[in-house]
Design an enzyme around this catalytic site. Sequence first.
Site, mmCIF file in Angstrom:
data_model
loop_
_atom_site.group_PDB
_atom_site.id
_atom_site.type_symbol
_atom_site.label_atom_id
_atom_site.label_comp_id
_atom_site.label_asym_id
_atom_site.label_seq_id
_atom_site.Cartn_x
_atom_site.Cartn_y
_atom_site.Cartn_z
ATOM 1 N N HIS A 59 -85.129 33.550 -61.891
ATOM 2 C CA HIS A 59 -86.437 32.976 -61.148
ATOM 3 C C HIS A 59 -86.088 31.804 -60.272
ATOM 4 O O HIS A 59 -86.263 31.884 -59.031
ATOM 5 C CB HIS A 59 -87.561 32.904 -61.634
ATOM 6 N N GLU A 60 -85.850 30.878 -61.035
ATOM 7 C CA GLU A 60 -85.524 29.335 -60.346
ATOM 8 C C GLU A 60 -84.451 29.533 -59.490
ATOM 9 O O GLU A 60 -84.508 28.765 -58.587
ATOM 10 C CB GLU A 60 -85.490 28.262 -61.418
ATOM 11 N N HIS A 83 -85.226 30.576 -55.990
ATOM 12 C CA HIS A 83 -85.855 29.457 -55.335
ATOM 13 C C HIS A 83 -84.721 28.657 -54.959
ATOM 14 O O HIS A 83 -84.476 28.185 -53.703
ATOM 15 C CB HIS A 83 -86.686 28.762 -56.043
ATOM 16 N N GLU A 115 -91.427 32.197 -52.910
ATOM 17 C CA GLU A 115 -91.764 32.989 -54.111
ATOM 18 C C GLU A 115 -91.043 34.616 -54.014
ATOM 19 O O GLU A 115 -90.638 34.937 -55.092
ATOM 20 C CB GLU A 115 -93.315 33.198 -54.499
#
Lengths: 506, 506
Positions: free
Chosen positions: B270-271, B274, B300
């Site tokens: 997820h990070e 980003h 997001e």
Amino acid sequence: MSTNLETRVKDFRNFVKKIASYNQALAVLHWDMRTQAPRKGMDARSEVIGTLSAEQFKLATSKEMEAFLEELTDSATLDSLDPITRQSVLECKKEYDRNKQIPAETYQEFVVLTSQAETVWEEAREKNDFAMFQPYLEKIVAFQLKFIEYWGTDGKNKYNTLLDLYEPGMTVDQLDSIFATLREKTVELVAAIAQSPNKPDTSFLTKYFPAGEQEAFSRFVLERIGYDFQAGRMDRSVHPFCTSFNPGDVRITTRFDEHDFNNALFSCIHEAGHAMYEQNVDPALLFTPLCDGTSMGIHESQSRYWENMVGRSLPFWKGMYGELQKAFPTQFADVSVESFYRAINQVTPSFIRTESDEVTYNLHVMIRYEIEKGLINGTIQVADLPRIWNERMEEYLGVVPPTDTLGVLQDVHWAGGSFGYFPTYSLGNVYAAQFAHVMQQEINGYEELIEKGDFAPIREWLKVKIHQYGKMKSPRELVEAITGEGTNATYLMDYLVKKYTAIYKL
Amino acid sequence: MSTNLETRVKDFRNFVKKIASYNQALAVLHWDMRTQAPRKGMDARSEVIGTLSAEQFKLATSKEMEAFLEELTDSATLDSLDPITRQSVLECKKEYDRNKQIPAETYQEFVVLTSQAETVWEEAREKNDFAMFQPYLEKIVAFQLKFIEYWGTDGKNKYNTLLDLYEPGMTVDQLDSIFATLREKTVELVAAIAQSPNKPDTSFLTKYFPAGEQEAFSRFVLERIGYDFQAGRMDRSVHPFCTSFNPGDVRITTRFDEHDFNNALFSCIHEAGHAMYEQNVDPALLFTPLCDGTSMGIHESQSRYWENMVGRSLPFWKGMYGELQKAFPTQFADVSVESFYRAINQVTPSFIRTESDEVTYNLHVMIRYEIEKGLINGTIQVADLPRIWNERMEEYLGVVPPTDTLGVLQDVHWAGGSFGYFPTYSLGNVYAAQFAHVMQQEINGYEELIEKGDFAPIREWLKVKIHQYGKMKSPRELVEAITGEGTNATYLMDYLVKKYTAIYKL
């Protein structure tokens, strides 16, 4: 104090707080760059550092600062200030004058020159080509002479002006006498050691020591001696260093050689010695220009004290050896603590200062001191450095570097424009021995405490006598208050002769 | 362009570069604070951050900035500017107006209030005491209404003004229609899943997974999907986050739960989603206000795309499962890739948003959206929140939190004064599904590439279509250019229904 003056003092304190905030932020940015920051972000980071440095410089040399200093350095006003503000004013004045006396373009040229010189030096060192570096060094020396002209001298020796940058108040007169003592007795000691048949066995120090296990043991030792991990952290970097953001955040770095135990641990203790100094500065000095060690020499006295006079002492290892054997059972199972102690204190004349032992170290420093003094006073020319370097190496250490890479080109300091810095390395050793001598008299059961691993009384002594003051006291004031005399190299030589006479059974 | 204008443009660019430099430095200081910086240095660090933030704010709202904007926003001048400068001017103008329209004292009061409110919220959550937090939240809502008055509205819905802070151009009209789609179909899907007899076995996910091994495997996966470790680094922190200093230095953090595999790895992916967005922003935007993701929702979409649509997909694990079994042989030896895939996609209505699965997640967000909209438009009162929260939880998810700690008090956003932020979490999912739908048509052998672990074509697509632009294109412009339509939640629901129909054999 008049209300008006009170307001001005408050404004001044806020102004220096702002400058200190920039410095703290810059220190974090630098620390980050040197502890595994990603390569691809470095260019942008350098620009950010450039921008913030310029802002900091602007503040320190601003009209506002000028106005504060004009107002507050008036002698009646100065006397009426509280001690911290007064000392802050004097410190700002010193920096302000130094910055203002050099024309901005001259300084800019110097910055560009040293930045080029560092790159050229790196290549010259790699290629063993002093001639390549020579013109840069000549220009850098010429700049030093120009700076001395701008800053003025004490009328005695031009080199004193440079010494004052790193060790306020230190002079050639004092250093000549210190190095005379060191030279005579060290050369003698080194010769005796060379002839001793009782050489330590060091073979077990180059077994395999995994980095992770070295790190764990180093952390254990640092906690034991009292480096506060809640006010610091340890990371890895190419070259070990210590950096202080504020007394609650003083960080150290290290690197591990998996095939040489006689390296990282002592480097960690060394950096922790620097760090404990900064961790113990009086919090009242936070956000003033005084929240720092008082000089390079006093700073180095703290690192060298912990590294050598504690960390390489027999009582220390008598107390710690069981833990070491537990941490590295296969490596040290059949090695006695005495053998280990002798091994980590091996003395061998060598070419590289940073790898040299406690005894020969000062001779390396002395060569650099003599050369710098000669360059600044015109008695030595840059072109002659390789020859002079090698002659002195032979005279003092009995070895001649086969290349300039292993000789005159080994240190970055001159390429970076630092002249007057080297002597502080030896001053650190000299001060440390003076302080240790007093501690032995003033701290009950000094050696037993070290053997027991109870370092609190030593830390407290250092904090009360030295650390807490930050820049509130000059190096000379500290030394005189603690020892009742001036800088004196005899204690260092007594310590070395006693220690190494035992180790080498002289 | 006249020479005079050219000079002004250059000055403007240098001015925004300086502001960007402060922001980069501040980002480093924040990152450092959250990645194991020593506790005792935090107070001084906060002051440094305060000082530098104030300097940054001064620049962004200065007379100088005002003069630049007055001069450069004249419509003829604006048209004559190069695209990056033009967009930078518009971005600065937006920020300048927002900052200037609120009186400094009002903003100062708000900062103090939210700082207190965060502390009170923490205690209230711990003690399950909403009444304690209520008066603070009431004041914070009142401030939001005041801000809306200062900033003005679009005449349609006051909440739109707040949405625009996080998702420029987004409106209640659009969100109502998006959430209507999500609500109807998700509630149906959740009910069907609840009734399915084909529940995945998840027992093996809670075996023991040592942090070090999880970290090594996470790093391996991140390298494989294309997070560039030469332009970033991964550290540990209490809450995972991603922070960008510049496209060459975008860092992520994580934490490891040694008894739950279904956590750190997906958080890392997820990070990294980003981070890859920021790493791929056009370097020409460096040191402008455009060197960042264009909105919270688009940002997001990148993290959720990689986390769920790639990282929790069957093709991904078909390709990666051998490596996983090698990394954790005892834990996954007798688990098939299909069982593993079903386990990491388990759907269970639960109380906490951040721990919720891909299907129910949007229902959590929707409750917050409906409440915020109601608070801002006066149809919901703060005092009624616990009741309303629980009613909606029951209605949408079929579960009622037994305490406010597990209900209305779970998120920090409102205490921090962030209203309008929550909807971007669902927008991220909606956008991600729209983008994935187009990718499947435009990238040859899309699923095969994921299975082969060849992510370069996907990364390239994302870079060309989205990442490179930074803030040069608005979220709406991006979505329309890529999909040929506006924001449309149907794709997300189609994706979810298809995926979970298979997993739960509906």
